[in-house]
Design an enzyme around this catalytic site. Structure first.
Site, mmCIF file in Angstrom:
data_model
loop_
_atom_site.group_PDB
_atom_site.id
_atom_site.type_symbol
_atom_site.label_atom_id
_atom_site.label_comp_id
_atom_site.label_asym_id
_atom_site.label_seq_id
_atom_site.Cartn_x
_atom_site.Cartn_y
_atom_site.Cartn_z
ATOM 1 N N HIS A 166 0.855 -1.187 0.000
ATOM 2 C CA HIS A 166 0.000 0.000 0.000
ATOM 3 C C HIS A 166 0.883 1.226 0.000
ATOM 4 C CE1 HIS A 166 -3.809 -1.984 0.453
ATOM 5 N NE2 HIS A 166 -3.299 -2.761 1.385
ATOM 6 N N CYS B 108 -0.627 2.069 -4.954
ATOM 7 C CA CYS B 108 -1.364 3.252 -5.360
ATOM 8 C C CYS B 108 -0.408 4.428 -5.437
ATOM 9 C CB CYS B 108 -2.453 3.567 -4.312
ATOM 10 S SG CYS B 108 -3.541 2.186 -3.989
#
Lengths: 388, 477
Positions: free
Chosen positions: A150, A192
């Site tokens: 992440h 991301c």
């Protein structure tokens, strides 16, 4: 005295400039891979599967375990929620078991921290750290650094507890460049807003590929209803789709474009620090294993066959040597040939010996001859001792 | 007299039967041990197998040869290429259910039996010579008065066969039975005056392990001077006394007095013959070695790896010798110096012993072998087996050897403690190298005492003969 000082300074500067630009003259000798999965918990199964898929690909294309540093932040294969114990899949068809028999995880569980990651990159370990946990690259290494987990704007989350920031990464890469720990570095990040992680990079010889731009998310590919979580991310899925078609001898280039519609994000290439054009760079530069193989007829006599094999070298797809090196080889072998010829011309006696040598070589079964001769010798002994 | 003759003949017939019974039972014992005592792991004991004699290294060398590499690559095998081509194929062949290297063990058993037979031959000759000399000196009255003379040939052969050291070497698959066979062949050839045999034995023994080269001196003495005999002075004295007894004319006594300065005749012809045959055999051996190593470096490689390895003591793994401990801690600067010192230690003892014992060349050979097995680079119990059996050839002369029981207990104790110390050091870790080395030093001390005592016993025997002689003549008068 001042003039001497100035001169020495100038000379040192010149040397430094030569040294700093000498990165181009080193030969590509080996490939390393640092594969990092930074997330833990069962719902981040796909990050583990991403990393293990890259691991499998990189091993399949030839990089051995000694040159792979695999960092997995959690254990999915033996997780109590895993319905398929000791098996990790990256596709709902469950065709490939990524965990297999020969997965070597170097940093596992809570050992995957930002500190350890930076220590791996810069090579600044405690004395007790074993060699298998060190990145022992040198100035001829091409390193593949793959990170998944992440991330966000200029950061990457490690273990849900700490962050790797873009300037941390840039500093580590700069240290690596100073210490000549790589020739070329490919950073692939599947998180991301991955492209933001490369904002602070400045070192030459670095190629960076991110799965999404600033403000975009990277998405998972599909959900495996059997396992209950998503098993792979889109970026990695399409990367793997490309690699599964390759084998170690392929010459495909890195210049592949990711379809933004399929990825649901825009893949970003940072190529300004990387000199060669992407279309000229074969994937095996980072994803395979460079081994200079010289074919020999018999062991321990490698150098006698270089003459005939320098031509073979130029035909292989692994021709990563610069032209200079090939020319040097040919020059050396020519010198050797000349020396041999002059030696032979000096002694005519050696010609006789050479003839004897050839005749001896033609006798195929030397051992039986030797055994027979020994038996004959013993017979002669017995006969002569009884007669005389 | 006829009854005595009959009894003597019967006894003589019984003795060979007894000998063969004992010999065959020792062979049987070896075969039993080979088949059933695999757990003893004798081939991995440092006392039995040294870097020069281990069969595993031979098998490794053979494998390397079959893989078309030099058998000396990797510094495992350091023996002769001829031995490799003979024993190598045998190491590979296996029978299911039988212990490994079975054929090699059989070869070593055959080598042991042959050595025993040859020793018996040497012993018979020595015994005959002893009897003859005793009669010439007037100590024995008739040719059949052999009451006191022991059959040293049978004893030596049985000592060789039943010596635990030989059995352990044979069963533990060390190549020392073959080296011992070569040495005994050389001695047999020299004693029975078969010059080609002696030359062959000596050349092969030197080729297999470097140290039997020093046996050239006793072999040349054996061929030149003849068998072991008391010093020449005693014979001349006897002749003096006898001639003095027969006539008292001054001319005869003057002739007798002029003779004591006579030299023992040296048969140069036989010695030249021997040298010729030695050269022939060494040429053959060199040619064969060159043939087998033609692709792998030739003779230079062989000499560097065999003789060079022996002389430079490259391998410092523990054995029952004393050099490994020393060379593990010597500084590199002094290493060559100490290598020279230790090898000259053997060489400088050759000349004095040769001068003192030239009338007893067979005994000289025994002493040389004892010294070389004490001071060689990689000793093993196989070397001790050889010189202990050669010692048994001289039971008649060495019957009065001092400390014999002490030495026997010493040898027994050292050989029992050696595996214990090795175990303590290597396997349990409760001991260290000093334990094992202390044992090795003890063994060396016992060997030194043994050598010194046997030489002094032999010299005492000669002095006793000298004393006996005029007394005997006086009694006769």
């Amino acid at each position: 005295k001042k003039k001497m000082k100035n001169l020495t300074l100038v000379v040192m500067l010149l040397c430094y400039s030569f040294a700093s630009s000498s990165g181009d003259t080193t030969i590509h000798t080996n490939n390393w891979a640092v594969l990092v999965c930074t997330s833990r918990f069962w719902f981040n199964y796909r990050h583990m599967a991403n990393t293990l898929s890259l691991y499998r690909t990189v091993k399949r294309l030839g990089i051995p375990d000694e040159r792979i540093i695999l960092m997995l932040a959690d254990d999915m294969a033996c997780n109590s929620r895993n319905q398929y114990p000791a098996q990790v899949f990256n596709n709902e068809n469950h065709q490939i078991n990524l965990y297999g028999d020969n997965v070597e995880v170097d940093y596992r569980g809570y050992e995957v921290t930002v500190e350890n990651f930076l220590r791996v990159l810069t090579g600044r370990h405690e004395n007790a750290v074993p060699r298998s946990k060190r990145l022992l690259s040198d100035e001829g290494s091409h390193i593949l650094l793959y990170m998944t987990g992440h991330g966000g704007d200029e950061f990457l989350k490690f273990q849900d507890a700490e962050e790797l920031q873009s300037h941390d990464l840039a500093d580590a890469v700069k240290q690596m460049k100073e210490k000549r720990r790589f020739k070329e570095l490919l950073i692939m990040v599947d998180t991301c807003q991955a492209a933001t992680l490369f904002n602070q990079l400045q070192s030459p010889g670095v190629l960076a590929i991110g799965s999404s731009l600033k403000g975009e998310n990277s998405y998972s590919h599909h959900l495996d209803s059997d396992i209950g979580v998503s098993v792979v991310d889109r970026f990695t899925y399409y990367t793997l789709a490309f690699f599964e078609r390759l084998n170690i001898y392929d010459n495909a280039s890195l210049n592949r474009s990711y379809d933004p519609r399929q990825l649901m994000s825009t893949a970003y290439y940072r190529t300004d620090l990387y000199q060669p054009h992407l279309s000229e760079v074969p994937v095996t530069n980072f994803f395979g294993s460079v081994m200079e193989t010289v074919h020999t007829d018999s062991a321990y006599h490698a150098f006698s066959n270089r003459i005939s094999n320098s031509k073979i070298k130029s035909d292989t797809p692994f021709n990563q040597l610069s032209e200079q090196d090939v020319k040097e080889d040919l020059r050396n072998t020519h010198n050797q040939n000349d020396e041999l010829k002059t030696e032979k011309q000096k002694c005519p006696y050696s010609e006789m010996r050479a003839d004897l040598h050839e005749k001896l070589k033609k006798i195929e079964n030397v051992d039986t001859m030797v055994n027979l001769s020994i038996a004959v010798m013993i017979l002669v002994v017995m006969v002569s001792s009884s007669l005389l | 007299m006829t009854k005595d003759d009959g009894e003597m003949v019967e006894e003589q017939k019984k003795k060979p039967c007894r000998f063969w019974i004992w010999a065959l039972s020792s062979v049987l014992f070896r075969l039993i041990l080979i088949s059933y005592a695999g757990n003893l792991n004798l081939s991995s004991r440092p006392e039995v197998s040294t870097p020069l004699t281990s069969i595993r290294r031979l098998a490794e060398g053979y494998w390397l040869k079959q893989a078309s590499m030099s058998p000396y690559a990797g510094s495992m095998y350091h023996g002769s290429p001829l031995l490799l081509s003979l024993l190598g194929p045998l190491t590979v062949q296996r029978i299911k259910g039988q212990p490994s290297h079975l054929f090699c063990s059989l070869v070593f058993v055959i080598a042991d039996i042959l050595s025993a037979i040859l020793l018996r031959g040497i012993g018979k000759k020595l015994q005959m010579a002893y009897g003859l000399n005793a009669r010439l000196l007037g100590l024995l009255k008739s040719p059949r008065d052999k009451a006191g003379i022991l059959p040293c040939g049978d004893i030596a052969a049985l000592v060789y066969l039943w010596n635990p050291f030989t059995i352990v070497c044979c069963v533990g698959l060390s190549t020392s039975p073959i080296e011992n066979l070569a040495v005994i062949l050389a001695l047999n050839g020299a004693v029975t005056r078969r010059v080609p045999l002696a030359a062959f034995g000596l050349v092969m023994a030197t080729h297999l392990s470097l140290y039997p080269a020093i046996l050239t001196i006793p072999v040349i003495f054996l061929l030149g001077y003849g068998l072991d005999a008391p010093p020449l002075k005693l014979f001349l004295q006897t002749r003096n006394v006898e001639s003095g007894n027969r006539s008292s004319t001054s001319s005869a006594s003057k002739q007798a007095k002029s003779k004591p300065t006579a030299q023992l005749p040296f048969l140069w012809k036989t010695v030249v013959h021997f040298v010729f045959w030695a050269l022939v055999w060494s040429l053959c051996v060199m040619v064969l070695c060159r043939l087998s190593l033609s692709k792998h470096g030739g003779l230079e490689e062989m000499f560097k790896r065999t003789y060079g390895f022996i002389l430079s003591i490259e391998d410092l793994s523990p054995n029952i010798g004393v050099f490994w401990y020393f060379f593990a801690e010597v500084f590199d600067f002094f290493r060559n110096f100490f290598l020279i010192v230790f090898h000259v230690n053997i060489l400088f003892m050759l000349l004095p012993l040769a001068i003192r014992l030239k009338h007893r060349p067979c005994f000289l050979a025994f002493i040389y072998l004892a010294i070389s097995s004490l001071l060689k680079s990689y000793p093993s119990v196989g070397d001790s087996a050889l010189y202990l059996s050669l010692w048994a050839l001289f039971v008649n002369e060495l019957a009065d050897m001092k400390f014999s029981f002490f030495l026997f207990c010493g040898y027994l104790g050292v050989s029992l403690l050696s595996p214990v110390m090795h175990n303590l050091w290597i396997w349990r870790g409760t001991g260290n190298a000093n334990f094992y080395f202390g044992n090795a030093i003890g063994y060396a001390c016992f060997q030194i005492v043994f050598v010194v005592e046997s030489v002094s016993a032999m010299l005492n025997h000669d002095r006793a003969l000298k004393k006996c002689n005029p007394n005997h003549q006086k009694v006769k008068n």
